[in-house]
Design a protein around this motif. Structure first.
Motif, PDB file in Angstrom:
ATOM      1  N   ILE A 130      42.924  56.368  44.247  1.00 14.71           N
ATOM      2  CA  ILE A 130      43.015  55.367  43.188  1.00 14.71           C
ATOM      3  C   ILE A 130      44.439  55.282  42.633  1.00 14.71           C
ATOM      4  O   ILE A 130      45.000  56.294  42.201  1.00 14.71           O
ATOM      5  N   LEU A 131      44.979  54.094  42.649  1.00 19.54           N
ATOM      6  CA  LEU A 131      46.230  53.789  41.958  1.00 19.54           C
ATOM      7  C   LEU A 131      45.862  52.713  40.947  1.00 19.54           C
ATOM      8  O   LEU A 131      45.811  51.516  41.269  1.00 19.54           O
ATOM      9  N   ARG A 132      45.571  53.137  39.727  1.00 19.38           N
ATOM     10  CA  ARG A 132      45.066  52.218  38.705  1.00 19.38           C
ATOM     11  C   ARG A 132      45.972  51.003  38.547  1.00 19.38           C
ATOM     12  O   ARG A 132      47.175  51.113  38.552  1.00 19.38           O
ATOM     13  N   GLY A 133      45.315  49.870  38.422  1.00 19.39           N
ATOM     14  CA  GLY A 133      46.049  48.619  38.296  1.00 19.39           C
ATOM     15  C   GLY A 133      46.495  48.061  39.637  1.00 19.39           C
ATOM     16  O   GLY A 133      46.953  46.931  39.710  1.00 19.39           O
ATOM     17  N   GLU A 134      46.353  48.860  40.707  1.00 20.15           N
ATOM     18  CA  GLU A 134      46.822  48.407  42.015  1.00 20.15           C
ATOM     19  C   GLU A 134      45.732  48.408  43.074  1.00 20.15           C
ATOM     20  O   GLU A 134      45.311  47.359  43.521  1.00 20.15           O
ATOM     21  N   ARG A 135      45.270  49.629  43.469  1.00 14.84           N
ATOM     22  CA  ARG A 135      44.378  49.726  44.612  1.00 14.84           C
ATOM     23  C   ARG A 135      43.521  50.984  44.580  1.00 14.84           C
ATOM     24  O   ARG A 135      43.816  51.910  43.826  1.00 14.84           O
ATOM     25  N   ALA A 136      42.497  50.981  45.424  1.00 20.32           N
ATOM     26  CA  ALA A 136      41.652  52.158  45.631  1.00 20.32           C
ATOM     27  C   ALA A 136      40.999  52.020  47.000  1.00 20.32           C
ATOM     28  O   ALA A 136      41.031  50.953  47.607  1.00 20.32           O
ATOM     29  N   ASN A 137      40.426  53.108  47.480  1.00 20.18           N
ATOM     30  CA  ASN A 137      39.650  53.113  48.718  1.00 20.18           C
ATOM     31  C   ASN A 137      38.202  53.419  48.380  1.00 20.18           C
ATOM     32  O   ASN A 137      37.941  54.237  47.488  1.00 20.18           O
ATOM     33  N   MET A 138      37.279  52.784  49.086  1.00 18.46           N
ATOM     34  CA  MET A 138      35.866  53.038  48.831  1.00 18.46           C
ATOM     35  C   MET A 138      35.167  53.522  50.098  1.00 18.46           C
ATOM     36  O   MET A 138      35.647  53.321  51.203  1.00 18.46           O
ATOM     37  N   VAL A 142      31.751  46.716  44.376  1.00 17.69           N
ATOM     38  CA  VAL A 142      33.091  46.124  44.303  1.00 17.69           C
ATOM     39  C   VAL A 142      33.362  45.635  42.881  1.00 17.69           C
ATOM     40  O   VAL A 142      34.440  45.884  42.323  1.00 17.69           O
ATOM     41  N   ASP A 143      32.396  44.953  42.287  1.00 20.27           N
ATOM     42  CA  ASP A 143      32.563  44.475  40.908  1.00 20.27           C
ATOM     43  C   ASP A 143      32.842  45.640  39.961  1.00 20.27           C
ATOM     44  O   ASP A 143      33.714  45.549  39.088  1.00 20.27           O
ATOM     45  N   ILE A 144      32.112  46.732  40.132  1.00 15.38           N
ATOM     46  CA  ILE A 144      32.305  47.905  39.269  1.00 15.38           C
ATOM     47  C   ILE A 144      33.698  48.476  39.474  1.00 15.38           C
ATOM     48  O   ILE A 144      34.407  48.775  38.498  1.00 15.38           O
ATOM     49  N   TYR A 145      34.131  48.633  40.722  1.00 11.82           N
ATOM     50  CA  TYR A 145      35.460  49.211  40.981  1.00 11.82           C
ATOM     51  C   TYR A 145      36.575  48.348  40.387  1.00 11.82           C
ATOM     52  O   TYR A 145      37.493  48.865  39.763  1.00 11.82           O
ATOM     53  N   PHE A 146      36.482  47.037  40.570  1.00 12.19           N
ATOM     54  CA  PHE A 146      37.525  46.166  40.019  1.00 12.19           C
ATOM     55  C   PHE A 146      37.532  46.223  38.494  1.00 12.19           C
ATOM     56  O   PHE A 146      38.596  46.256  37.882  1.00 12.19           O
ATOM     57  N   GLU A 147      36.364  46.253  37.894  1.00 16.09           N
ATOM     58  CA  GLU A 147      36.283  46.291  36.432  1.00 16.09           C
ATOM     59  C   GLU A 147      36.759  47.630  35.871  1.00 16.09           C
ATOM     60  O   GLU A 147      37.570  47.673  34.949  1.00 16.09           O
ATOM     61  N   GLU A 148      36.244  48.703  36.407  1.00 14.39           N
ATOM     62  CA  GLU A 148      36.546  50.027  35.857  1.00 14.39           C
ATOM     63  C   GLU A 148      37.958  50.516  36.179  1.00 14.39           C
ATOM     64  O   GLU A 148      38.574  51.210  35.379  1.00 14.39           O
ATOM     65  N   LEU A 149      38.447  50.192  37.365  1.00 18.13           N
ATOM     66  CA  LEU A 149      39.743  50.708  37.805  1.00 18.13           C
ATOM     67  C   LEU A 149      40.888  49.726  37.591  1.00 18.13           C
ATOM     68  O   LEU A 149      42.050  50.076  37.780  1.00 18.13           O
ATOM     69  N   LYS A 150      40.556  48.500  37.217  1.00 15.04           N
ATOM     70  CA  LYS A 150      41.573  47.462  36.959  1.00 15.04           C
ATOM     71  C   LYS A 150      42.499  47.286  38.162  1.00 15.04           C
ATOM     72  O   LYS A 150      43.724  47.175  38.019  1.00 15.04           O
ATOM     73  N   ILE A 151      41.917  47.279  39.357  1.00 17.37           N
ATOM     74  CA  ILE A 151      42.705  47.173  40.581  1.00 17.37           C
ATOM     75  C   ILE A 151      42.795  45.736  41.068  1.00 17.37           C
ATOM     76  O   ILE A 151      42.051  44.867  40.618  1.00 17.37           O
ATOM     77  N   ARG A 152      43.714  45.508  42.002  1.00 18.92           N
ATOM     78  CA  ARG A 152      43.868  44.191  42.631  1.00 18.92           C
ATOM     79  C   ARG A 152      43.350  44.183  44.064  1.00 18.92           C
ATOM     80  O   ARG A 152      43.007  43.137  44.601  1.00 18.92           O
ATOM     81  N   LYS A 153      43.341  45.390  44.694  1.00 19.62           N
ATOM     82  CA  LYS A 153      42.898  45.513  46.085  1.00 19.62           C
ATOM     83  C   LYS A 153      41.982  46.716  46.223  1.00 19.62           C
ATOM     84  O   LYS A 153      42.249  47.782  45.664  1.00 19.62           O
TER      85      LYS A 153
END
Length: 170
Positions: A81-89, A112-123
């Motif tokens: 996880i790189l908050r505001g940027e990206r994560a791997n699932m 995916v919705d949860i990850y984008f919301e909680e982690l504030k990522i773009r990818k």
């Protein structure tokens, strides 16, 4: 059929431990998991409890549980996880008889919705074993875009293998 996808609690993490520790060698091979890299149950449970005690903003991973009519049928985890940027699932349906029915696609979309919301990522990336057709089909149906097939170690439980990299952006 009531499908619920939400953040996992510490009390629910044995689902993950059981899934991996009770898997057949053939299933672990399909996942690209090296059984010698599985943490001992007690240590793994303790690590999850410590991680889930932290605020979401401080966690190095995020765990999501998939429930069908209140019964756990699978889970997704995110790391790198790189908050505001990206994560791997990662994604797993734990009950073999529930695979290949489209439930995974629905669960992944909600995850995916949860990850984008909680982690504030773009990818959000996912790299399943290239020879495991089911998650590759699921990711495509869930709106992920194919990036490439390459050799890597996709996670701490895995060995060096061919993976198919997928991404979804917002």
């Amino acid at each position: 059929m009531a499908l619920t996808v939400r953040l996992m609690t510490a009390a629910e993490t044995p689902l993950i431990l059981d899934y991996f520790h009770n898997a057949t060698p053939e299933h672990l091979e399909l996942l690209g998991v090296d059984p010698t890299r599985l943490p001992a149950r007690a240590a793994w449970q303790s690590a999850y409890e410590q991680e889930l005690a932290l605020p979401v903003e401080q966690r190095k991973s995020l765990l999501v549980i998939w429930l069908l009519n209140g019964r756990a049928i699978g889970f997704s985890t995110s790391d790198r996880i790189l908050r505001g940027e990206r994560a791997n699932m990662h994604l797993h349906i734990v009950e073999p008889d529930l695979r290949v029915q489209g439930l995974g696609t629905q669960c992944v979309k909600h995850s995916v919705d949860i990850y984008f919301e909680e982690l504030k990522i773009r990818k959000l990336f996912c790299e399943p074993n290239a020879f495991n057709a089911a998650p590759n089909r699921t990711l495509q149906k869930a709106g992920f875009k194919f990036v490439k097939t390459h050799m890597t170690v996709p996670g701490p439980l895995n060995y060096h293998q061919a993976v198919t990299q997928w991404v979804i952006e917002r």
